[in-house]
Design an enzyme around this catalytic site. Structure first.
Site, PDB file in Angstrom:
ATOM      1  N   GLY A  27       0.801  -1.115  -0.023  1.00  0.00           N
ATOM      2  CA  GLY A  27      -0.097  -0.056  -0.046  1.00  0.00           C
ATOM      3  C   GLY A  27       0.944   1.195   0.057  1.00  0.00           C
ATOM      4  N   MET A  29       1.678   3.280   2.476  1.00  0.00           N
ATOM      5  CA  MET A  29       2.236   3.549   3.644  1.00  0.00           C
ATOM      6  C   MET A  29       3.012   2.317   4.097  1.00  0.00           C
ATOM      7  SD  MET A  29      -0.066   5.932   6.003  1.00  0.00           S
ATOM      8  CE  MET A  29      -1.429   4.673   6.057  1.00  0.00           C
ATOM      9  N   ALA A  30       2.620   0.820   3.750  1.00  0.00           N
ATOM     10  CA  ALA A  30       3.163  -0.053   4.186  1.00  0.00           C
ATOM     11  C   ALA A  30       2.941  -1.257   3.332  1.00  0.00           C
ATOM     12  CB  ALA A  30       2.543  -0.230   5.648  1.00  0.00           C
ATOM     13  N   LYS A  47       2.697  -6.650   9.124  1.00  0.00           N
ATOM     14  CA  LYS A  47       2.659  -5.261   8.211  1.00  0.00           C
ATOM     15  C   LYS A  47       3.832  -4.449   8.574  1.00  0.00           C
ATOM     16  CE  LYS A  47      -0.530  -1.353   7.513  1.00  0.00           C
ATOM     17  NZ  LYS A  47      -1.986  -1.038   7.954  1.00  0.00           N
ATOM     18  N   ASP A 141     -11.094   5.204   6.703  1.00  0.00           N
ATOM     19  CA  ASP A 141     -10.812   4.564   5.544  1.00  0.00           C
ATOM     20  C   ASP A 141     -11.605   3.278   5.089  1.00  0.00           C
ATOM     21  OD1 ASP A 141      -9.547   4.903   3.107  1.00  0.00           O
ATOM     22  OD2 ASP A 141      -7.873   3.560   3.518  1.00  0.00           O
TER      23      ASP A 141
END
Length: 652
Positions: A27, A29-30, A47, A141
């Site tokens: 994704g 960010m991670a 993650k 989200d």
């Protein structure tokens, strides 16, 4: 699992315990991996944030604190957090691994869900989000990518009503009192599902998640989001400027109660929405009952004509044992959701069973009539159920590997509507051949339904753009915009192309290449530092000496010429051109005029012989009688002499 790109972390053991076995997704960010917890011998999801985020101290601190908060959300519909730590300075979370697919995967496969399935999934989503709201968190989200549909113990997820749903990725979660935009002042949300208040002032609370959940319900029912055309910022502002349309305006025949539910959840005014996910969950459960129990029972009761009973006797209404959509097996039941008992109805309704028939004259007859009505009712329900579940369905046709024309003909022949979906590139399948179809071949589809096919676009190729004459930076942008790689080769001096401007490319413009192929660009270094002198008309010895003094290499080429021998009659490069040390200068040198063979003038009349000599570009001198006959000549006949040489004629 994404295996298209090699990942150095795969095979690594984190913290001496978590052995990474594969990559699930990457994704903004991670990145999420599957791993084996060697201590507990179980599969987990790991993650780990990207290195680009690790330098943001505020983000790392927030990531750690939110992990602790989410770990306290013990709820069967929330992806559990087991552990957290750091690997090579990068924070990571160890989470529950959910065997199944995302709601996005299901919608991609099936396009849309029926109302009962959509509400069953939404109910569990809201249960998870409500737990977060009670803990003071806003998810921020909510979207299909963050909703996981787990496999049932019986295997598979074909029965969505009985599947367990888990909400994941609270990575954007904020404490309610601190909810706002990110540290850079930019909106952090997915624009297709973003609530208006997040767009206008960056504020988010529990009602923000309610809005996003309403959009997810809209997409499950219609197969699309309400706003999707335009740039992301334009899509975001459509949530501010427009009311979400009713699902039934897109999919005809949807119950009005679903329109009302979507409208309530997606009011632009946050104050007009349910106060939080728990409040919306209560409304969803009422709607599920309306769609399930009330509609089924009403349909059945219409088969039994009302009959007055003597006196005030209680009338026995046949009990309907049809399983209600809200009933789930124990393993899939939500917290505090008590199983319904036989005959139990929604609060406020009359009892279905447990009454007593007051005996009167003709009781036996009434029992027979009631029994007959029940039989008719059961047959009607069985017939209706067969039609709804099987009778109106048939197998999807086999269209894969057909040409577009063949697919259109085959679909029309079997009574299906054919739609052309988004195409895809293929190295092996020719252009305009069907690559895939939805639904797949032999899968059940309503008779006369829509089959969407994806056509091959052929091999993925991109033409080399014409960047000659552009600045190097602009050339890089044009080349990389076509999925090709830019490489700057060795520069060249140029008298005509300014420094930093592209002179040529390899391969040339318009050549078609695979994505990722390299285009080498030659960029001008500007004018060379040495100015080439004008050597023409000068002696070769003089020209050679000057060229060597400048550091240029002389290459001489001798040619016949009417110019004097050893005189420069041509040069390359031209005078005034730029050159650099050790460049080659080609000089054309005259070999002088060609020699002339003296003609044989013996025994000719002297005047005529003089004319012949002069016509050969030679000079003549007569020794003797100028009107006599030539008796001798010097040089002798056939002797080669330079032009304008003198020939002496002896005449008598």
């Amino acid at each position: 699992m994404d295996t298209t790109v090699a990942d150095a972390l795969i095979g690594t053991t984190i913290d001496g315990r978590y052995r990474i076995t594969g990559r699930v997704a990457r994704g903004g960010m991670a990145t999420v991996y599957t791993a084996v917890d060697d201590r507990l011998e179980r599969t987990v999801a790991l993650k780990i944030i990207h290195p680009s985020q690790a330098t943001n101290v505020h983000f790392v601190d927030r990531f750690t604190e939110e992990a602790k908060t989410i770990a306290r959300l013990t709820h069967p519909n929330v992806v559990a957090v087991y552990d957290q730590g750091r690997h090579q300075g990068l924070p990571y979370l160890v989470m529950e691994y959910v065997q199944g697919r995302t709601l996005r995967d299901l919608l991609t496969q099936r396009r849309r869900l029926n109302p009962v399935e959509a509400l069953a999934i939404l109910e569990q989503m809201l249960a998870a989000i409500a737990a977060a709201h009670r803990a003071g968190l806003v998810h921020r989200d909510v979207k299909p990518e963050n909703v996981l549909v787990a496999e049932a113990p019986s295997g598979g997820i074909a029965n969505l009503v009985d599947s367990v749903v888990k909400v994941a990725d609270f990575g954007l979660a904020r404490a309610v009192e601190a909810s706002s935009s990110d540290d850079a002042g930019q909106l952090m949300a997915t624009v297709a599902y973003v609530a208006p208040e997040l767009v206008t002032d960056g504020h988010a609370d529990a009602r923000t998640d309610v809005y996003s959940a309403g959009i997810v319900l809209f997409e499950m029912l219609t197969g699309r989001v309400p706003y999707e055309d335009g740039e992301p910022v334009e899509v975001a502002w459509q949530h501010v400027d427009n009311d979400v349309p009713a699902p039934s305006s897109i999919v005809k025949g949807l119950p009005i109660v679903l329109d009302d539910l979507v409208t309530r959840a997606t009011r632009r005014d946050a104050g007009a929405r349910p106060t939080d996910a728990g409040a919306m969950l209560a409304e969803v459960q009422v709607v599920r009952d309306d769609l399930g129990a009330a509609n089924v029972e009403t349909a059945l009761l219409r088969q039994v004509p009302a009959r007055p009973v003597a006196g005030d006797a209680t009338t026995l209404v046949p009990a309907v044992t049809t399983a209600l959509p809200g009933d789930r097996p124990t393993w899939a039941r939500l917290p505090e959701q008590a199983p319904r008992t036989r005959g139990q109805r929604r609060a406020g309704g009359p009892p279905v069973s447990g009454g007593t028939v007051v005996g009167t004259v003709g009781a036996d007859r009434r029992r027979i009539l009631i029994l007959a009505a029940v039989v008719v009712m059961v047959l009607t329900v069985v017939g209706s159920t067969w039609w709804v579940t099987l009778g109106r369905y048939t197998d999807a046709p086999q269209l894969v590997n057909m040409s577009r024309a063949q697919a259109e003909q085959a679909a029309a022949k079997e009574g299906f509507e054919l739609r052309i979906g988004t195409g895809a590139f293929s190295e092996t399948v020719a252009k305009d051949i069907v690559l895939s179809q939805d639904p797949p071949p032999a899968e059940k589809i309503i008779k006369g339904g829509v089959v969407t096919v994806s056509l091959s676009l052929g091999p993925e190729r991109y033409p080399v753009p014409d960047v000659v004459g552009l600045e190097a930076a602009a050339a890089r942008g044009d080349i990389e915009a076509t999925k090709l790689k830019f490489k700057q080769g060795t520069g060249k001096y140029s008298d005509s192309v300014p420094e930093g401007v592209v002179i040529s490319t390899d391969p040339k413009a318009a050549t078609e290449l695979k994505p990722g192929a390299t285009v080498t660009v030659v960029v001008s270094k500007g004018r060379a530092p040495i100015t080439v002198p004008d050597f023409q008309g000068r002696n070769i010895n003089e020209a050679r000496a000057e060229a060597e003094r400048l550091g240029l290499r002389v290459v001489e080429e001798y040619k016949d010429s009417d110019q004097p021998a050893d005189q420069i009659i041509g040069q390359s490069p031209k005078p005034g051109s730029g050159a650099e040390q050790d460049d080659e200068i080609k000089l054309q040198v005259s070999k002088g005029p060609p020699a002339i063979a003296v003609p044989d003038l013996t025994n000719q009349l002297c005047p005529l012989a003089q004319q012949t000599v002069q016509g050969q570009n030679l000079r003549v001198r007569v020794d003797g009688n100028p009107n006599g006959v030539v008796v001798g000549q010097n040089p002798p006949p056939g002797t080669p002499v330079p032009p304008q040489s003198e020939v002496v004629l002896g005449c008598r």
